[in-house]
Design a protein around this motif. Structure first.
Motif, PDB file in Angstrom:
ATOM      1  N   ILE A 184     -47.385   7.036  16.661  1.00 24.11           N
ATOM      2  CA  ILE A 184     -46.168   6.980  17.474  1.00 24.11           C
ATOM      3  C   ILE A 184     -44.913   6.972  16.601  1.00 24.11           C
ATOM      4  O   ILE A 184     -43.804   6.746  17.089  1.00 24.11           O
ATOM      5  CB  ILE A 184     -46.164   5.750  18.409  1.00 24.11           C
ATOM      6  CG1 ILE A 184     -46.254   4.445  17.599  1.00 24.11           C
ATOM      7  CG2 ILE A 184     -47.271   5.848  19.423  1.00 24.11           C
ATOM      8  CD1 ILE A 184     -46.083   3.198  18.462  1.00 24.11           C
ATOM      9  N   GLY A 185     -45.103   7.226  15.299  1.00 23.82           N
ATOM     10  CA  GLY A 185     -43.960   7.372  14.409  1.00 23.82           C
ATOM     11  C   GLY A 185     -43.487   6.110  13.731  1.00 23.82           C
ATOM     12  O   GLY A 185     -42.464   6.125  13.035  1.00 23.82           O
ATOM     13  N   ASN A 186     -44.199   4.993  13.897  1.00 25.23           N
ATOM     14  CA  ASN A 186     -43.816   3.754  13.210  1.00 25.23           C
ATOM     15  C   ASN A 186     -44.310   3.781  11.766  1.00 25.23           C
ATOM     16  O   ASN A 186     -45.426   4.233  11.488  1.00 25.23           O
ATOM     17  CB  ASN A 186     -44.411   2.538  13.919  1.00 25.23           C
ATOM     18  CG  ASN A 186     -43.800   2.319  15.286  1.00 25.23           C
ATOM     19  OD1 ASN A 186     -42.680   2.756  15.555  1.00 25.23           O
ATOM     20  ND2 ASN A 186     -44.527   1.645  16.162  1.00 25.23           N
ATOM     21  N   VAL A 187     -43.494   3.288  10.863  1.00 21.44           N
ATOM     22  CA  VAL A 187     -43.886   3.177   9.460  1.00 21.44           C
ATOM     23  C   VAL A 187     -44.405   1.763   9.239  1.00 21.44           C
ATOM     24  O   VAL A 187     -43.660   0.788   9.390  1.00 21.44           O
ATOM     25  CB  VAL A 187     -42.703   3.481   8.523  1.00 21.44           C
ATOM     26  CG1 VAL A 187     -43.115   3.308   7.066  1.00 21.44           C
ATOM     27  CG2 VAL A 187     -42.189   4.896   8.761  1.00 21.44           C
ATOM     28  N   GLU A 188     -45.688   1.628   8.909  1.00 18.77           N
ATOM     29  CA  GLU A 188     -46.330   0.323   8.800  1.00 18.77           C
ATOM     30  C   GLU A 188     -47.202   0.254   7.546  1.00 18.77           C
ATOM     31  O   GLU A 188     -47.555   1.277   6.966  1.00 18.77           O
ATOM     32  CB  GLU A 188     -47.216   0.057  10.031  1.00 18.77           C
ATOM     33  CG  GLU A 188     -46.481   0.044  11.356  1.00 18.77           C
ATOM     34  CD  GLU A 188     -47.424  -0.163  12.538  1.00 18.77           C
ATOM     35  OE1 GLU A 188     -48.652  -0.222  12.301  1.00 18.77           O
ATOM     36  OE2 GLU A 188     -46.934  -0.245  13.679  1.00 18.77           O
ATOM     37  N   THR A 189     -47.565  -0.974   7.186  1.00 18.23           N
ATOM     38  CA  THR A 189     -48.535  -1.156   6.113  1.00 18.23           C
ATOM     39  C   THR A 189     -49.932  -1.244   6.715  1.00 18.23           C
ATOM     40  O   THR A 189     -50.106  -1.688   7.862  1.00 18.23           O
ATOM     41  CB  THR A 189     -48.253  -2.442   5.318  1.00 18.23           C
ATOM     42  OG1 THR A 189     -48.284  -3.552   6.217  1.00 18.23           O
ATOM     43  CG2 THR A 189     -46.915  -2.370   4.622  1.00 18.23           C
ATOM     44  N   LEU A 190     -50.926  -0.838   5.954  1.00 18.31           N
ATOM     45  CA  LEU A 190     -52.307  -1.035   6.372  1.00 18.31           C
ATOM     46  C   LEU A 190     -52.609  -2.531   6.378  1.00 18.31           C
ATOM     47  O   LEU A 190     -52.119  -3.269   5.513  1.00 18.31           O
ATOM     48  CB  LEU A 190     -53.255  -0.304   5.418  1.00 18.31           C
ATOM     49  CG  LEU A 190     -53.144   1.229   5.379  1.00 18.31           C
ATOM     50  CD1 LEU A 190     -53.978   1.787   4.225  1.00 18.31           C
ATOM     51  CD2 LEU A 190     -53.584   1.844   6.695  1.00 18.31           C
ATOM     52  N   ASP A 191     -53.410  -2.965   7.330  1.00 20.23           N
ATOM     53  CA  ASP A 191     -53.754  -4.381   7.455  1.00 20.23           C
ATOM     54  C   ASP A 191     -52.487  -5.243   7.413  1.00 20.23           C
ATOM     55  O   ASP A 191     -52.352  -6.171   6.613  1.00 20.23           O
ATOM     56  CB  ASP A 191     -54.721  -4.792   6.340  1.00 20.23           C
ATOM     57  CG  ASP A 191     -55.339  -6.169   6.580  1.00 20.23           C
ATOM     58  OD1 ASP A 191     -55.245  -6.665   7.721  1.00 20.23           O
ATOM     59  OD2 ASP A 191     -55.889  -6.739   5.625  1.00 20.23           O
ATOM     60  N   THR A 192     -51.557  -4.910   8.300  1.00 21.11           N
ATOM     61  CA  THR A 192     -50.239  -5.563   8.309  1.00 21.11           C
ATOM     62  C   THR A 192     -50.337  -7.081   8.407  1.00 21.11           C
ATOM     63  O   THR A 192     -49.555  -7.814   7.774  1.00 21.11           O
ATOM     64  CB  THR A 192     -49.407  -5.033   9.494  1.00 21.11           C
ATOM     65  OG1 THR A 192     -49.324  -3.611   9.387  1.00 21.11           O
ATOM     66  CG2 THR A 192     -48.022  -5.624   9.498  1.00 21.11           C
ATOM     67  N   ALA A 193     -51.303  -7.591   9.167  1.00 27.24           N
ATOM     68  CA  ALA A 193     -51.409  -9.033   9.398  1.00 27.24           C
ATOM     69  C   ALA A 193     -51.628  -9.813   8.110  1.00 27.24           C
ATOM     70  O   ALA A 193     -51.248 -10.991   8.014  1.00 27.24           O
ATOM     71  CB  ALA A 193     -52.546  -9.315  10.379  1.00 27.24           C
ATOM     72  N   HIS A 194     -52.239  -9.188   7.105  1.00 27.84           N
ATOM     73  CA  HIS A 194     -52.545  -9.903   5.861  1.00 27.84           C
ATOM     74  C   HIS A 194     -51.708  -9.411   4.679  1.00 27.84           C
ATOM     75  O   HIS A 194     -51.973  -9.790   3.533  1.00 27.84           O
ATOM     76  CB  HIS A 194     -54.033  -9.748   5.528  1.00 27.84           C
ATOM     77  CG  HIS A 194     -54.946 -10.292   6.588  1.00 27.84           C
ATOM     78  ND1 HIS A 194     -55.519  -9.494   7.549  1.00 27.84           N
ATOM     79  CD2 HIS A 194     -55.348 -11.566   6.853  1.00 27.84           C
ATOM     80  CE1 HIS A 194     -56.260 -10.237   8.355  1.00 27.84           C
ATOM     81  NE2 HIS A 194     -56.169 -11.503   7.967  1.00 27.84           N
ATOM     82  N   ALA A 195     -50.728  -8.567   4.954  1.00 29.55           N
ATOM     83  CA  ALA A 195     -49.907  -8.028   3.866  1.00 29.55           C
ATOM     84  C   ALA A 195     -48.966  -9.095   3.319  1.00 29.55           C
ATOM     85  O   ALA A 195     -48.342  -9.835   4.090  1.00 29.55           O
ATOM     86  CB  ALA A 195     -49.104  -6.831   4.368  1.00 29.55           C
ATOM     87  N   PRO A 196     -48.830  -9.232   1.996  1.00 31.55           N
ATOM     88  CA  PRO A 196     -47.905 -10.213   1.421  1.00 31.55           C
ATOM     89  C   PRO A 196     -46.457  -9.815   1.697  1.00 31.55           C
ATOM     90  O   PRO A 196     -46.149  -8.642   1.916  1.00 31.55           O
ATOM     91  CB  PRO A 196     -48.226 -10.153  -0.079  1.00 31.55           C
ATOM     92  CG  PRO A 196     -48.826  -8.805  -0.296  1.00 31.55           C
ATOM     93  CD  PRO A 196     -49.557  -8.471   0.963  1.00 31.55           C
ATOM     94  N   PHE A 197     -45.569 -10.785   1.664  1.00 34.31           N
ATOM     95  CA  PHE A 197     -44.164 -10.519   1.987  1.00 34.31           C
ATOM     96  C   PHE A 197     -43.505  -9.622   0.945  1.00 34.31           C
ATOM     97  O   PHE A 197     -42.521  -8.939   1.226  1.00 34.31           O
ATOM     98  CB  PHE A 197     -43.388 -11.846   2.095  1.00 34.31           C
ATOM     99  CG  PHE A 197     -43.174 -12.546   0.782  1.00 34.31           C
ATOM    100  CD1 PHE A 197     -42.034 -12.328   0.032  1.00 34.31           C
ATOM    101  CD2 PHE A 197     -44.132 -13.434   0.290  1.00 34.31           C
ATOM    102  CE1 PHE A 197     -41.836 -12.968  -1.173  1.00 34.31           C
ATOM    103  CE2 PHE A 197     -43.945 -14.078  -0.924  1.00 34.31           C
ATOM    104  CZ  PHE A 197     -42.795 -13.844  -1.663  1.00 34.31           C
TER     105      PHE A 197
END
Length: 746
Positions: A319-332
């Motif tokens: 849907i065009g969002n730029v996200e990290t893989l496994d966002t829930a566990h990604a470090p800040f």
């Protein structure tokens, strides 16, 4: 590409299946991996001696994709986007290439052509960035789908395969994809060809014909790799691959030590090391804590950063969002391992191929690495160009981008380093350069209806092949039209491709000071218009861009005898320095044009001095494209254009300076002049006709006379303006001499 020491070992467990098994599927293709395969199969040996884009590879790619997709599957290419991670020495590969080219030219000038060709071929091909743009254009022409990843194409491909929507059914790419959790991987397409004998085709030639039934593909299963390596866990497998090394991670230094591994290392050695001293990379590093190279690389820290970058890589969703893989566990602080975040809108323009990642990389990384050109770039003039003269251009491009996004970027400091002296660190503080000219440029908001009123002076046909640049420049030569451009309604969004492209070009022309804030031509703008009027409305896009480049080079003071080192010139047949100078200046102008050549590799004379000049032209052309693209980005980010569209590549390809050209025309022109100088009567009509006939034999697969006439037409157009605007250029006396000399030899 590929995991080092893994691919040779994995060859034993590769499976083969008929290519027809892929029917009705969608195959995701890593563009960089595909290009590597294509250029391994069919490499133009003299490409590095000419510069520019390949001549033959467009046809090679078309044929290859036609054959592949005859199996009934659909291809979707994914290109790498922004740079990610770190690179120890950004100058290493280009320095090595330029050294090989210098060696090749010494062999060539010593008439050892066979060895010279080998060295030219070994020097490699254009940068991956240039080849990516080349491939995008070919794919666009073939209507083959592609996207550009935010960062790594590998992560984007893994997302495409694993998403519940399953955009793709399988992936063709390097073994590094296993690190991103891909289980099955296509590693090779083995296309088969039948050779038709003369009796079958009614000719004395042998022709190959693609055989779909005999073609196959090879694939690997990650689970089988784990079994063959001793039923190891996926975590051990990934760590072993990381130790083995790849484009993502340096090889573990002890593996490079011949005393420890005299016959080299294998992936099994990496597994054994982990099982003995691990089972983790931290444990292995502790075992070798006294190794100087491990300390020098800060290997463990680098490993952790790369692993974080793999686990939480940035992708763009369906849907065009730029996200990290496994966002829930990604470090800040994941941005420290991948790269700084840019607006999703901007990343979408990259995703659709409308813009290139070059200037975006400068801004996110805070680094600009100016690498060695093919010819080495040893002259003071070339180094002055990249270090001083193009510095304001880079600043303009960065400011146009930074001024339209988060204020954080407006405070960035960007450091430029150069291959010829890595100790130089040239600082660009954007806060000192802002605000940009974006508000002044927004006065260019001309409607398609108004542009249509000047259609005779705009492009005759519309689309990526049209000369929008020619039309945009010629149109503002009319004062009545210019007046209308100042009273447009800027509340109405620009919608059509022509509207957007033409307004971007006008904004770019104002950046380069060909027009002023009131949309009137400056003196340099009038100079440029006169050249184009001399060329005529039938000018091709390539001729228009060549004329524009000639003006830019005049403004930069490039057209002077000291521009290229005399040591590059090679043997000379001229009896006077004036003759040598005149032939070179004419050949420089000819080098700006595009050779008329069939889709096959070049085979003809070479000239290092003209390759050095092509390096200058290429750098200027690329820098102009940066300004064009940032003018485009600013237009969209400021909300001046309708964002609901599908013509992203149409826009990109319609804007000028997309394609880089070689110095082949200049070489042929100079070879013609050199050959004339050897004749008893070099200026007689019969001698000129004789040498022109001979020159065609140098160009086995092209049109010498057509290329020659194109060059003369360009020369006449540029010279006409130089003669009329002597107070602007100060070049008239020199160009008068050269033109009089050329008139006797054309």
């Amino acid at each position: 590409m590929g995991i080092r020491a893994f691919d040779p070992w994995a060859a034993r467990i590769v499976h083969a299946m008929p290519l027809t098994s892929l029917k009705n599927s969608v195959i995701g293709i890593d563009a960089a991996y595909y290009l590597e395969r294509i250029f391994t199969i069919s490499r133009e040996p003299l490409l590095s001696a000419l510069g520019g884009w390949p001549l033959a590879y467009g046809l090679v790619v078309r044929k290859d994709l036609d054959d592949l997709q005859s199996a009934g599957f659909k291809a979707h290419f994914v290109f790498n986007g922004l740079d990610y991670g770190t690179e120890d020495d950004p100058f290493k590969s280009t320095n090595a290439s330029s050294a090989l080219i210098a060696k090749a030219f010494k062999l060539y000038e010593a008439e050892n052509t066979t060895e010279a060709v080998k060295e030219f071929k070994a020097a490699g091909v254009p940068t991956s960035a240039a080849l990516s743009e080349f491939l995008k254009k070919v794919l666009y022409d073939l209507k083959v789908e592609f996207t550009v990843a935010p960062y790594s194409a590998l992560a984007q491909l893994a997302y495409y395969e694993k998403d519940p929507s399953q955009f793709i059914d399988a992936i063709y790419g390097p073994s590094e994809l296993f690190l991103f959790g891909v289980d099955k991987l296509i590693t090779k397409f083995a296309l088969s060809y039948d050779v038709l004998e003369a009796s079958e085709i009614g000719t004395s030639m042998k022709v190959s014909s693609f055989s779909l039934d005999n073609s196959a593909f090879s694939w690997m299963d990650r689970r089988e790799c784990l079994e063959q390596l001793g039923n190891i866990s996926p975590e051990i497998f990934i760590d072993a691959c990381m130790l083995a090394g790849s484009n993502l991670m340096d090889t573990f230094p002890p593996f490079r030590n011949p005393q420890l591994f005299p016959t080299g290392y294998s992936i099994r050695d990496a597994v054994k090391l982990l099982m003995t001293h691990g089972p983790s990379v931290s444990g292995v590093c502790a075992q070798y804590q006294d190794d100087k190279k491990i300390k020098q690389l800060d290997y463990l820290d680098r490993y952790k950063r790369v692993m974080t970058g793999i686990k939480h890589h940035v992708i763009i969703t369906k849907i065009g969002n730029v996200e990290t893989l496994d966002t829930a566990h990604a470090p800040f602080d994941v941005h420290d391992c991948i790269g700084q975040r840019l607006p999703e809108e901007l990343m979408y323009y990259l995703f659709r191929g409308m813009i290139r990642p070059r200037v975006l990389n400068w801004l996110t990384s805070g680094k600009i690495n100016v690498t060695a050109p093919y010819a080495g770039g040893e002259t003071q003039e070339y180094q002055k160009l990249v270090k001083e003269q193009l510095l304001p251009w880079r600043g303009q491009a960065l400011c146009l981008l930074a001024d339209s996004i988060n204020r954080y970027y407006g405070k960035k400091e960007v450091t430029t380093r150069f291959w010829f002296d890595a100790s130089i660190e040239q600082k660009l503080n954007l806060k000192d350069l802002l605000p940009s000219q974006k508000y002044a440029l927004r006065s260019w908001h001309v409607s398609d209806q108004l542009i249509g009123e000047r259609k005779d002076e705009l492009e005759q046909s519309e689309g990526p092949g049209s000369s929008y640049l020619f039309g945009a420049i010629r149109s503002i030569a009319s004062q009545s039209f210019v007046t209308k451009t100042l009273s447009t309604n800027d509340s109405k969004l620009l919608r059509t491709t022509r509207e957007i492209v033409t307004n971007v070009i006008w904004r770019f022309l104002q950046l380069r000071q060909y027009v002023d804030g009131d949309h009137n031509l400056t003196t340099w703008g009038t100079f440029l218009v006169q050249i184009l009027e001399k060329l005529g409305s039938s000018s091709s896009r390539e001729q228009t861009e060549a004329a524009f480049l000639a003006v830019e080079l005049l403004r930069l003071g490039i057209f002077n005898p000291s521009t290229v080192s005399p040591s590059y010139a090679g043997p000379s047949s001229y009896t006077t320095d004036v003759d040598r100078r005149n032939s070179m200046i004419v050949s420089w102008v000819a080098s700006l044009g595009k050779i008329r050549h069939h889709a096959i590799g070049y085979s003809g004379p070479l000239n290092r001095q003209l390759l050095a000049f092509q390096s200058i032209v290429s750098e200027v052309r690329t820098s102009l494209r940066d300004l064009v693209e940032m003018s485009l980005v600013s237009l969209f980010l400021e909300g001046d254009a309708d964002r609901h569209r599908k013509d992203w590549m149409d826009i990109s390809l319609s804007l000028p300076f997309y394609e880089d050209t070689s110095c082949a025309v200049g070489i042929l022109f100079k070879s013609y002049l050199d050959e004339l100088s050897k004749m008893d009567d070099p200026t007689s009509e019969s001698t000129r006709a004789e040498v022109k006939d001979k020159a065609q034999s140098w160009l086995k697969h092209g049109d010498f006379r057509g290329s020659f006439d194109d060059s003369l037409r360009l020369w006449d157009s540029v010279y006409d303006s130089v003669r009329s605007f002597d107070r602007l250029t100060g070049a008239k006396p020199l160009w008068d001499e050269v033109d009089q000399w050329l008139a006797l030899r054309r």
